[in-house]
Motif scaffolding. Structure first.
Motif, PDB file in Angstrom:
ATOM      1  N   ASP B  87       0.836  -1.206   0.000  1.00  0.00           N
ATOM      2  CA  ASP B  87       0.000   0.000   0.000  1.00  0.00           C
ATOM      3  C   ASP B  87       0.865   1.247   0.000  1.00  0.00           C
ATOM      4  OD1 ASP B  87      -2.322  -1.350  -0.103  1.00  0.00           O
ATOM      5  OD2 ASP B  87      -2.664  -1.354   2.067  1.00  0.00           O
ATOM      6  N   ALA B  88       1.849   1.249   0.899  1.00  0.00           N
ATOM      7  CA  ALA B  88       2.702   2.435   1.003  1.00  0.00           C
ATOM      8  C   ALA B  88       3.447   2.671  -0.299  1.00  0.00           C
ATOM      9  CB  ALA B  88       3.689   2.261   2.151  1.00  0.00           C
ATOM     10  N   LEU B  89       3.945   1.590  -0.890  1.00  0.00           N
ATOM     11  CA  LEU B  89       4.706   1.740  -2.128  1.00  0.00           C
ATOM     12  C   LEU B  89       3.806   2.209  -3.266  1.00  0.00           C
ATOM     13  CD1 LEU B  89       7.032  -1.353  -1.911  1.00  0.00           C
ATOM     14  CD2 LEU B  89       7.755   1.007  -2.055  1.00  0.00           C
ATOM     15  N   LEU B  90       2.619   1.622  -3.337  1.00  0.00           N
ATOM     16  CA  LEU B  90       1.701   2.033  -4.411  1.00  0.00           C
ATOM     17  C   LEU B  90       1.332   3.504  -4.253  1.00  0.00           C
ATOM     18  CD1 LEU B  90      -0.643  -1.061  -4.718  1.00  0.00           C
ATOM     19  CD2 LEU B  90       0.804  -0.123  -6.492  1.00  0.00           C
ATOM     20  N   GLU B  91       1.099   3.891  -3.014  1.00  0.00           N
ATOM     21  CA  GLU B  91       0.752   5.285  -2.785  1.00  0.00           C
ATOM     22  C   GLU B  91       1.905   6.198  -3.189  1.00  0.00           C
ATOM     23  OE1 GLU B  91      -0.470   5.941   1.214  1.00  0.00           O
ATOM     24  OE2 GLU B  91      -1.034   8.010   0.806  1.00  0.00           O
ATOM     25  N   ALA B  92       3.093   5.776  -2.806  1.00  0.00           N
ATOM     26  CA  ALA B  92       4.266   6.577  -3.146  1.00  0.00           C
ATOM     27  C   ALA B  92       4.418   6.675  -4.659  1.00  0.00           C
ATOM     28  CB  ALA B  92       5.514   5.958  -2.526  1.00  0.00           C
ATOM     29  N   MET B  93       4.178   5.566  -5.350  1.00  0.00           N
ATOM     30  CA  MET B  93       4.351   5.574  -6.801  1.00  0.00           C
ATOM     31  C   MET B  93       3.261   6.426  -7.468  1.00  0.00           C
ATOM     32  SD  MET B  93       7.090   4.223  -7.351  1.00  0.00           S
ATOM     33  CE  MET B  93       8.100   3.835  -5.960  1.00  0.00           C
ATOM     34  N   ASP B  94       2.062   6.381  -6.896  1.00  0.00           N
ATOM     35  CA  ASP B  94       0.992   7.242  -7.402  1.00  0.00           C
ATOM     36  C   ASP B  94       1.404   8.691  -7.300  1.00  0.00           C
ATOM     37  OD1 ASP B  94      -0.609   5.213  -8.047  1.00  0.00           O
ATOM     38  OD2 ASP B  94      -1.980   5.407  -6.335  1.00  0.00           O
ATOM     39  N   TYR B  95       1.971   9.009  -6.134  1.00  0.00           N
ATOM     40  CA  TYR B  95       2.370  10.393  -5.926  1.00  0.00           C
ATOM     41  C   TYR B  95       3.489  10.775  -6.891  1.00  0.00           C
ATOM     42  CZ  TYR B  95       3.828  14.635  -3.656  1.00  0.00           C
ATOM     43  OH  TYR B  95       4.142  15.935  -3.423  1.00  0.00           O
ATOM     44  N   THR B  96       4.406   9.833  -7.097  1.00  0.00           N
ATOM     45  CA  THR B  96       5.492  10.104  -8.039  1.00  0.00           C
ATOM     46  C   THR B  96       4.926  10.359  -9.425  1.00  0.00           C
ATOM     47  OG1 THR B  96       6.696   8.500  -6.736  1.00  0.00           O
ATOM     48  CG2 THR B  96       7.744   9.281  -8.727  1.00  0.00           C
ATOM     49  N   ALA B  97       3.916   9.577  -9.787  1.00  0.00           N
ATOM     50  CA  ALA B  97       3.301   9.776 -11.098  1.00  0.00           C
ATOM     51  C   ALA B  97       2.700  11.176 -11.192  1.00  0.00           C
ATOM     52  CB  ALA B  97       2.228   8.719 -11.329  1.00  0.00           C
ATOM     53  N   GLN B  98       2.093  11.622 -10.091  1.00  0.00           N
ATOM     54  CA  GLN B  98       1.545  12.986 -10.081  1.00  0.00           C
ATOM     55  C   GLN B  98       2.654  14.007 -10.284  1.00  0.00           C
ATOM     56  OE1 GLN B  98      -0.614  13.885  -6.511  1.00  0.00           O
ATOM     57  NE2 GLN B  98      -1.897  12.062  -6.731  1.00  0.00           N
ATOM     58  N   LEU B  99       3.782  13.741  -9.600  1.00  0.00           N
ATOM     59  CA  LEU B  99       4.908  14.673  -9.726  1.00  0.00           C
ATOM     60  C   LEU B  99       5.394  14.713 -11.169  1.00  0.00           C
ATOM     61  CD1 LEU B  99       6.988  14.040  -6.502  1.00  0.00           C
ATOM     62  CD2 LEU B  99       5.460  15.922  -7.015  1.00  0.00           C
ATOM     63  N   VAL B 100       5.439  13.537 -11.791  1.00  0.00           N
ATOM     64  CA  VAL B 100       5.883  13.499 -13.187  1.00  0.00           C
ATOM     65  C   VAL B 100       4.943  14.342 -14.048  1.00  0.00           C
ATOM     66  CG1 VAL B 100       6.251  12.017 -15.181  1.00  0.00           C
ATOM     67  CG2 VAL B 100       6.989  11.259 -12.944  1.00  0.00           C
ATOM     68  N   ILE B 109       8.951  20.938  -9.978  1.00  0.00           N
ATOM     69  CA  ILE B 109       8.032  20.501  -8.931  1.00  0.00           C
ATOM     70  C   ILE B 109       7.778  21.680  -8.009  1.00  0.00           C
ATOM     71  CG2 ILE B 109       7.772  18.987  -6.952  1.00  0.00           C
ATOM     72  CD1 ILE B 109       9.422  16.943  -8.402  1.00  0.00           C
ATOM     73  N   ALA B 110       6.518  21.941  -7.718  1.00  0.00           N
ATOM     74  CA  ALA B 110       6.184  23.057  -6.834  1.00  0.00           C
ATOM     75  C   ALA B 110       6.745  22.796  -5.446  1.00  0.00           C
ATOM     76  CB  ALA B 110       4.674  23.224  -6.775  1.00  0.00           C
ATOM     77  N   ALA B 111       7.098  23.857  -4.766  1.00  0.00           N
ATOM     78  CA  ALA B 111       7.695  23.728  -3.439  1.00  0.00           C
ATOM     79  C   ALA B 111       6.730  23.056  -2.468  1.00  0.00           C
ATOM     80  CB  ALA B 111       8.097  25.107  -2.920  1.00  0.00           C
ATOM     81  N   SER B 112       5.422  23.191  -2.754  1.00  0.00           N
ATOM     82  CA  SER B 112       4.430  22.632  -1.841  1.00  0.00           C
ATOM     83  C   SER B 112       4.500  21.109  -1.799  1.00  0.00           C
ATOM     84  CB  SER B 112       3.038  23.068  -2.274  1.00  0.00           C
ATOM     85  OG  SER B 112       2.824  22.665  -3.605  1.00  0.00           O
ATOM     86  N   ALA B 113       5.161  20.520  -2.806  1.00  0.00           N
ATOM     87  CA  ALA B 113       5.233  19.061  -2.851  1.00  0.00           C
ATOM     88  C   ALA B 113       6.114  18.497  -1.751  1.00  0.00           C
ATOM     89  CB  ALA B 113       5.739  18.610  -4.215  1.00  0.00           C
ATOM     90  N   ASP B 114       6.996  19.330  -1.219  1.00  0.00           N
ATOM     91  CA  ASP B 114       7.955  18.844  -0.228  1.00  0.00           C
ATOM     92  C   ASP B 114       7.293  18.163   0.955  1.00  0.00           C
ATOM     93  OD1 ASP B 114      10.155  19.408  -1.553  1.00  0.00           O
ATOM     94  OD2 ASP B 114      10.832  21.096  -0.302  1.00  0.00           O
ATOM     95  N   GLY B 115       6.238  18.806   1.467  1.00  0.00           N
ATOM     96  CA  GLY B 115       5.594  18.290   2.670  1.00  0.00           C
ATOM     97  C   GLY B 115       5.085  16.881   2.455  1.00  0.00           C
ATOM     98  N   ARG B 116       4.347  16.733   1.375  1.00  0.00           N
ATOM     99  CA  ARG B 116       3.745  15.431   1.098  1.00  0.00           C
ATOM    100  C   ARG B 116       4.815  14.381   0.836  1.00  0.00           C
ATOM    101  NH1 ARG B 116       0.489  11.780   1.083  1.00  0.00           N
ATOM    102  NH2 ARG B 116      -0.571  10.843  -0.701  1.00  0.00           N
ATOM    103  N   SER B 117       5.860  14.785   0.128  1.00  0.00           N
ATOM    104  CA  SER B 117       6.871  13.792  -0.208  1.00  0.00           C
ATOM    105  C   SER B 117       7.614  13.350   1.043  1.00  0.00           C
ATOM    106  CB  SER B 117       7.843  14.340  -1.251  1.00  0.00           C
ATOM    107  OG  SER B 117       8.751  15.220  -0.660  1.00  0.00           O
ATOM    108  N   THR B 118       7.872  14.285   1.945  1.00  0.00           N
ATOM    109  CA  THR B 118       8.538  13.910   3.192  1.00  0.00           C
ATOM    110  C   THR B 118       7.665  12.943   3.970  1.00  0.00           C
ATOM    111  OG1 THR B 118       9.275  16.180   3.203  1.00  0.00           O
ATOM    112  CG2 THR B 118       9.810  14.862   5.116  1.00  0.00           C
ATOM    113  N   GLN B 119       6.378  13.247   3.955  1.00  0.00           N
ATOM    114  CA  GLN B 119       5.430  12.402   4.680  1.00  0.00           C
ATOM    115  C   GLN B 119       5.435  10.975   4.121  1.00  0.00           C
ATOM    116  OE1 GLN B 119       1.624  14.199   4.331  1.00  0.00           O
ATOM    117  NE2 GLN B 119       0.563  12.429   5.171  1.00  0.00           N
TER     118      GLN B 119
END
Lengths: 77, 792
Positions: B87-100, B109-119
């Motif tokens: 689950d965690a990996l899929l979520e992370a990959m989903d987020y990466t896809a959004q970043l792409v 990448i907008a600076a606002s992405a930092d928070g979510r990515s750290t999380q």
């Protein structure tokens, strides 16, 4: 170039392939004082290395490859 | 390759990587212990991380890096793969896809992405079961080998380690030791273990020994490998494992840091180890400064173009980051203050002024050593390892020698397609020209020559069109891939146990067909999951296996692609469908009762039909199967549904292979020409007035013993003139298929068929019903193409 079998030693030159291993093995076994010259050897196949380690012939001349000389030294010690 | 191209390439590759990662994650869920899959997954994520490092996508790299570390641990067997991880990996990959997506849109990448990515990154790191040593790892990415074993308990030393000198514990605390024992038959497989061993990345020491004692020389077999290699390497663990990946089962590898050093070595780790580390840092720093000077020289050479200046600036920036000490960060700030379009001279000046000092002056504050791994290219000997084996391992597609693949953006192919479309239209103008030459200028000879030329151009254009079509062909598997994830997520949400079987994913069809299929198919599968497959306990009671199966299969039949979606669920209850259709006022009650069960089931295709009583996030909005049908019919496909109540449902989609070129029949009504798609035409007949039966407003005729209703195209299109008869008082009737029945269209004249490039109606015309689109004819006129289904 492979192996040149000389009167007193076998000269392993350039790249010695896996096919050469058997010939070398047979030749070395027939020699009273087996010896090889590795000074012009660029690379030898693992099978050839294994033959050298098994028969432990005298090494004539310098061995330029540090890894190879280390490998041969270890087992002779 | 300039920066934008590089970025495009990155986006393309990242997407591909993410797609494959998603697929592997699902595969692994089925076979969590398969080392092959895990390795593959790790390699994909590793590639992705490496690619991120080329650009400054910290937010993305942070997430991917965390994922990589986690997978590395799983791969080494230190952690067991579980659902939370997935689950965690899929979520992370989903987020990466959004970043792409974001990178593609904005280039950054907008600076606002930092928070979510750290999380997300810390969520992944939390799974490393040990408390994360330093959560925002991206600030100073440490090598994988170092990151992983941070809190690993020291494992006992295997005996074979003694073959190595005990120095490494002091000089190379980050090194890995490995033992490689080739199998006896390895020589017959074309392997050269000696070559493989000595080419290990970062090799510091290599010991050659034997697995068993040498046998007697007389009965020894020189082709039975008895060698054993023990080595010490300061490359990251993953590199060493990657190097030996073809013989992974013959390799044991351990990071030194995880081993308890043998007696004696432990007591003296300090001074020598520190000195060695210092030496390393110094070397790194010197290299960095060398690069710095090279860049300055490049600027001073004169005539530097803006692109070069930008590249130098980026390189300097990266160098400062790599050095990451106080002065470097100050320099970084001052660099940021430089204007975006700084001139070469100005940048050169700045670089000379801000050149980081030699280590000598900063020795008391040792800078962080940056990861020698990912951001830098792989060690050169990586590429040298037995290419044959590599190719076999990675599949022929990646092997440059066998199969060269050119990656091209879709829009380029689309452009080609448009151009060939125009070419076809332009080519079609030649027969008109020939005709004019003959009739208008009385140049029969010339007309013939034009026709001969036309034949040649026609052939070439057709071949070309065919070739471009081939390029546009895509395997249907590309959209099937998404289903795995869909089924997994929804079935988990619904608490159902569903297995997805995919067959024939290699079947190819035109890109547009495939793409327009994605949504309808997802809809169908959702329906199957939601309405079709029952809960496990219901299934067991009904005597079925607790696990439901959805089978998606594709195959090609002549010029069409057939896609079938089967489920072994509850099927559709015709009685319930009738009742719901009446409730929703879609058909009158008396009509509903006269429908056969098969017909009743088709009611689900009606717009506004839904059996769900409550609206969930999955279904119940009444935009269901009718959307599917419209979408499929828009690309000239058809949907068939058959269902056995209690046994399951089968949906069969039939689609054209390609929709670029449409064959139409040209007809004329009231002096206007229209096209009718050939695949809808049943036949063309002439019907005598006496054979037309009038019943109130309706007209019918009997063709081959079947009653065919007749409609005048003039009435349907509200044309002024009535249909005209020929001198034998016969009407021209075009019999077309509308759903399951045939309808005769009264027209004035038939004009033969033509291949056209159908352009859909756009803009204000898009809402127009009754027309499939328009096409440009060879003589420059516009042909309206009818859509009889909408018309009738």
């Amino acid at each position: 170039m492979g192996i040149r079998y000389l009167k007193k030693h076998a000269a392993l030159e350039d790249i010695v392939t896996v096919e050469d291993a058997e010939g070398l093995f047979d030749w070395l076994k027939q020699q009273a004082k087996p010896a090889v010259n590795l000074s012009k050897c660029v690379h030898l196949h693992a099978a050839v290395l294994q033959v050298l380690l098994m028969v432990r012939p005298k090494v004539v001349g310098a061995v330029n490859d540090p890894l190879l000389s280390q490998a041969l030294a270890h087992t002779q010690a | 390759m300039n920066q934008t191209e590089l970025l495009d390439q990155f986006i393309l590759e990242a997407r591909e990587c993410l797609e494959q990662v998603g697929q592997r994650l699902l595969d692994i869920e089925k076979a969590p212990t398969d080392p092959e899959l895990l390795n593959d997954l790790f390699r994909l994520v590793h590639t992705l991380k490496g690619n991120c490092g080329l650009f400054e996508f910290k937010a993305m790299e942070r997430v991917v890096h965390a994922g990589e570390d986690l997978l590395d641990r799983v791969r080494q067997g230190a952690l067991a793969y579980n659902n939370d991880m997935a689950d965690a990996l899929l979520e992370a990959m989903d987020y990466t896809a959004q970043l792409v997506d974001q990178i593609e849109r904005d280039g950054k990448i907008a600076a606002s992405a930092d928070g979510r990515s750290t999380q997300l990154a810390s969520a992944l790191r939390a799974l490393l079961n040990a408390p994360p040593p330093a959560p925002p790892i991206a600030a100073a990415p440490s090598s994988q080998a170092a990151a992983a074993p941070a809190t690993e308990p020291a494992s006992p030393c295997p005996a074979w380690v003694e073959a190595l000198p005990d120095q490494p514990w002091r000089t190379h605390p980050q090194a890995v030791i490995w033992r490689y024992q080739p199998e006896p038959e390895c020589f017959f497989k074309g392997e050269d273990p000696w070559l493989l061993a000595r080419q290990t990345p970062g090799l510091l020491h290599l010991h050659v020994g034997t697995q068993t004692d040498w046998p007697d020389l007389a009965d020894a077999d020189c082709y039975r490998c008895n060698l054993s290699f023990i080595g010490l390497s300061d490359a990251p663990l993953a590199y060493v494992e990657d190097h030996f990946r073809c013989v992974a089962e013959q390799l044991e590898v351990l990071p030194l840091s995880r081993l308890a050093p043998p007696s004696g070595a432990a007591q003296a780790p300090t001074s020598t180890a520190e000195q060695a580390a210092q030496r390393h840092i110094q070397t790194l720093r010197q290299r960095a400064l060398q690069i710095w000077d090279d860049q300055v020289q490049l600027l001073n050479r004169g005539g530097a173009r803006p692109g070069t200046v930008a590249a130098v600036r980026r390189a300097l920036h990266q160098l400062l980051q790599a050095l990451s000490d106080d002065t470097a960060s100050q320099a970084q700030d001052s660099m940021a203050a430089l204007p975006a379009d700084v001139s070469a001279a100005a940048l050169g000046h700045w670089a000379a002024a801000h050149r980081p000092a030699d280590l000598a002056s900063t020795e008391d504050s040792p800078p962080e050593v940056t990861d020698p791994g990912s951001p830098w290219p792989m060690p050169a000997d990586e590429a040298l390892t037995s290419p044959g084996q590599d190719a076999a391992r990675r599949g022929a597609g990646d092997d440059p020698a066998h199969h060269k693949v050119l990656k091209v953006g879709q829009e380029k192919i689309d452009r080609l397609m448009d151009l060939i479309g125009e070419m076809v239209v332009a080519k079609n103008a030649l027969p008109y020209l020939a005709q004019r030459a003959e009739t208008h200028f009385q140049q029969r000879e010339l007309a013939r020559e034009i026709k001969a030329q036309y034949a040649v151009i026609n052939r070439i254009a057709e071949d070309m069109q065919h070739a471009i079509m081939q390029v546009r062909m895509m395997p249907v598997g590309t959209i099937f891939q998404r289903f795995g994830r869909l089924v997994r997520d929804i079935s988990r949400k619904l608490g159902k146990d569903v297995q997805l079987v995919i067959e024939g994913e290699d079947t190819e069809a035109d890109k547009n067909v495939i793409e327009s299929l994605a949504d309808p198919l997802i809809h169908i599968i959702r329906n199957s999951l939601d309405h079709g497959i029952e809960m496990p306990d219901v299934r067991t009671r009904a005597g079925k296996a607790a696990q439901g199966t959805i089978r998606v299969s594709a195959r090609q039949e002549s010029d069409r692609v057939l896609i079938e979606i089967n489920d072994d669920g509850a099927g559709i209850d015709p009685q319930r469908i009738r009742q719901k259709a009446i409730e929703r006022g879609l058909i009158p009650e008396d009509k509903a009762q006269t429908l056969s069960d098969t017909e009743a089931v088709q009611l689900i295709f009606l717009p506004g039909f839904s059996t769900a009583d409550t609206i969930s996030d999955l279904s119940g909005r009444g935009v269901g199967m009718d959307v599917v049908r419209t979408a499929v019919e828009r690309i000239n496909g058809s949907v068939e549904l058959s269902s056995q109540f209690g046994k399951g449902t089968c949906l069969r989609l039939s689609l054209p292979l390609s929709m670029a070129v449409t064959n139409v029949m040209i007809i004329e009504a009231a002096g206007r020409r229209f096209g009718v798609p050939m695949d809808l035409i049943v036949e063309t007949v002439r019907v005598h007035t006496d054979d037309i039966h009038h019943f109130k407003q309706a007209r019918t005729t009997v063709l081959r013993g079947r009653i065919v209703p007749l409609q005048a195209l003039h009435d349907l299109l509200a044309l002024e003139a009535p249909p005209v008869m020929n001198e034998d008082s016969e009407y021209a009737v075009l019999v077309v298929r509308a759903g399951h029945e045939s309808v005769g269209l009264l027209v004035d004249l038939f004009h033969g068929s033509s291949d056209i490039i159908l352009k859909p109606l756009e803009g204000v015309l898009a809402g127009l019903t009754g027309f499939a689109g328009t096409a440009l004819m060879g003589d420059g006129s516009v042909l309206m193409v009818l859509n009889p289904k909408e018309l009738l």
